[in-house]
Design a protein around this motif. Structure first.
Motif, mmCIF file in Angstrom:
data_model
loop_
_atom_site.group_PDB
_atom_site.id
_atom_site.type_symbol
_atom_site.label_atom_id
_atom_site.label_comp_id
_atom_site.label_asym_id
_atom_site.label_seq_id
_atom_site.Cartn_x
_atom_site.Cartn_y
_atom_site.Cartn_z
ATOM 1 N N PRO A 62 1.703 -24.217 13.695
ATOM 2 C CA PRO A 62 2.776 -25.021 13.099
ATOM 3 C C PRO A 62 3.356 -24.449 11.815
ATOM 4 C CG PRO A 62 0.633 -26.078 12.800
ATOM 5 C CD PRO A 62 0.421 -24.938 13.750
ATOM 6 N N HIS A 67 7.895 -20.736 12.380
ATOM 7 C CA HIS A 67 9.126 -21.175 13.026
ATOM 8 C C HIS A 67 9.890 -19.944 13.513
ATOM 9 C CE1 HIS A 67 9.333 -25.563 12.013
ATOM 10 N NE2 HIS A 67 8.372 -25.172 11.196
ATOM 11 N N TRP A 108 15.778 -21.217 23.799
ATOM 12 C CA TRP A 108 14.400 -21.694 23.623
ATOM 13 C C TRP A 108 14.053 -21.923 22.160
ATOM 14 C CZ3 TRP A 108 10.334 -18.347 21.688
ATOM 15 C CH2 TRP A 108 10.729 -17.019 21.470
ATOM 16 N N THR A 109 14.908 -21.502 21.235
ATOM 17 C CA THR A 109 14.703 -21.832 19.822
ATOM 18 C C THR A 109 15.908 -22.586 19.256
ATOM 19 O OG1 THR A 109 15.500 -19.626 19.168
ATOM 20 C CG2 THR A 109 13.128 -19.922 19.388
ATOM 21 N N ARG A 114 9.518 -24.756 15.969
ATOM 22 C CA ARG A 114 8.127 -24.619 15.526
ATOM 23 C C ARG A 114 7.229 -24.137 16.654
ATOM 24 N NH1 ARG A 114 4.662 -28.596 16.149
ATOM 25 N NH2 ARG A 114 6.366 -30.135 16.150
ATOM 26 N N ALA A 115 6.401 -23.142 16.356
ATOM 27 C CA ALA A 115 5.443 -22.648 17.336
ATOM 28 C C ALA A 115 4.412 -23.734 17.641
ATOM 29 C CB ALA A 115 4.746 -21.397 16.817
ATOM 30 N N VAL A 116 4.183 -23.967 18.919
ATOM 31 C CA VAL A 116 3.272 -25.037 19.331
ATOM 32 C C VAL A 116 1.864 -24.798 18.796
ATOM 33 C CG1 VAL A 116 2.150 -26.103 21.328
ATOM 34 C CG2 VAL A 116 4.610 -25.616 21.381
ATOM 35 N N ASP A 117 1.395 -23.567 18.884
ATOM 36 C CA ASP A 117 0.006 -23.270 18.526
ATOM 37 C C ASP A 117 -0.166 -22.730 17.112
ATOM 38 O OD1 ASP A 117 -0.973 -24.062 21.048
ATOM 39 O OD2 ASP A 117 -0.383 -22.129 21.904
ATOM 40 N N ALA A 133 5.702 -20.348 22.797
ATOM 41 C CA ALA A 133 5.995 -21.750 23.083
ATOM 42 C C ALA A 133 6.366 -22.485 21.803
ATOM 43 C CB ALA A 133 4.782 -22.412 23.737
ATOM 44 N N THR A 134 7.466 -23.223 21.858
ATOM 45 C CA THR A 134 7.960 -23.912 20.667
ATOM 46 C C THR A 134 8.299 -25.364 20.977
ATOM 47 O OG1 THR A 134 10.230 -23.180 21.135
ATOM 48 C CG2 THR A 134 8.935 -21.837 19.604
ATOM 49 N N VAL A 135 8.249 -26.168 19.928
ATOM 50 C CA VAL A 135 8.859 -27.498 19.927
ATOM 51 C C VAL A 135 9.978 -27.422 18.908
ATOM 52 C CG1 VAL A 135 8.546 -29.939 19.437
ATOM 53 C CG2 VAL A 135 6.716 -28.650 20.557
#
Length: 353
Positions: free
Chosen positions: A315, A318, A325-326, A310-313, A305-307
């Motif tokens: 930070p 990357h 999705w990236t 950056r990985a959500v869990d 999962a990313t924002v």
């Protein structure tokens, strides 16, 4: 001995080089670890006739336009390898070859990157491992009984090795269409099967237009507007010249997906069969994220999962170049530059006191 740097980039293909370019511009100390022994990423392992979807001027990494290949509108894979080799040298990117990363662990204020040549400690890590090393083969009934050759896209090179043979190509995307066209032009006895009828994009659409469409979709989603459907709404196959020529000559006549493999070929649910000396699976890839399994970040479909990138869990991690999705079209040469820039900026902010 454990070495230390601000950022470790795992992977020295196009995504890793784009990350290195932007990290270098920001003055961030980093190293790029690449398991391959030569530059060029996965492009050095593709089939002989592969061509880019876009002209050279629309297939460039940040800071350096890809030169035109003489006599070719759509450059071949070797031209891309030469370009990436020059890019790496031009920007003096700190690539270490033959450095295979086995695992990444949390280590207090650092992430510890284990390699076959020793460990690194980094304040941030960029995963740019791509997908080429994780080909996907579907679990089709009868696969253990089939006695012919089973290949994936990654193992295909040229039609000559199939001379006099009967070949089934599976897959209705770009790889399936290009390999089917390659074999058809060579007069190979071919059966092309697809999950659904092939959807060709308009002949005047190439990779530049696809990048624009993917970017527009991401902007719409980020703004809370309706999903435009992106590239998938246009079709599945870019009609590059060899595919277009084979299609227009009636050489590409797709059949629906078969229901099982037999010892000597394939069979459909209605009882129809076809003999096959080889089956080539153009069925895609999965992200090559095994080195990051110890971080326990993977969710559905093997994704993290990313924002943005950056990985959500985690930070400090990357991810670049795995698909939309990236970042929009981030698995393409032209598409990876923007998410690489954004990742470098976020890392710079993370490292700031």
């Amino acid at each position: 001995m454990t070495r230390r740097t601000d950022v470790v980039v795992v992977g020295g293909g196009q995504s890793g080089l784009a990350a290195g370019y932007h990290l270098r511009r920001l003055g961030i100390d980093h190293v790029i670890l690449d398991a391959r022994t030569a530059p060029g990423g996965a492009w050095q392992h593709t089939w002989d006739s592969l061509r880019l979807f876009s002209p050279a001027e629309h297939s460039s990494l940040p800071g350096r336009r890809m030169p035109v290949q003489p006599g070719q509108t759509y450059p071949d894979a070797q031209h891309v390898v030469d370009y990436l080799t020059d890019y790496e040298k031009r920007y003096e990117l700190p690539v270490q070859r033959g450095a295979r990363v086995s695992a990444v662990h949390r280590d207090g204020a650092f992430l510890r990157v284990e390699t076959d040549g020793g460990d690194w400690q980094a304040r941030a890590v960029v995963s740019a491992t791509g997908t080429w090393n994780r080909p996907f083969l579907p679990a089709v009934p009868g696969r253990r009984e089939y006695t012919g050759r089973r290949l994936h896209t990654v193992q295909y090179q040229a039609p000559a090795e199939f001379s006099g043979q009967r070949v089934v190509v599976v897959g209705g995307g770009n790889s399936g269409a290009q390999i089917a066209a390659d074999l058809a032009h060579a007069g190979i006895d071919l059966v092309w099967v697809t999950q659904r009828p092939p959807r060709y994009l308009a002949d005047d659409i190439d990779g530049r237009a696809l990048f624009d469409v993917a970017t527009a979709r991401r902007r719409a989603l980020d703004a809370g507007r309706a999903d435009t459907g992106g590239v998938a709404s246009l079709g599945d196959i870019v009609a590059v010249p060899p595919v277009r020529t084979a299609r227009d000559a009636g050489l590409l006549n797709p059949k629906p997906m078969f229901s099982r493999l037999t010892p000597t070929g394939v069979a459909w649910a209605d009882g129809t069969t076809a003999e096959a000396d080889a089956v080539i699976w153009c069925t895609g890839f999965r992200p090559a994220l095994a080195p990051f399994s110890a971080l326990r970040l993977r969710g559905t479909r093997g994704h993290i999962a990313t924002v943005g990138t950056r990985a959500v869990d985690e930070p400090r991690l990357h991810l670049l170049g795995y698909g939309d999705w990236t970042g929009p079209a981030s698995a393409t040469l032209i598409g990876v530059g923007r998410p690489a820039r954004d990742a470098a900026r976020e890392i710079s902010a993370l490292l700031s006191p």
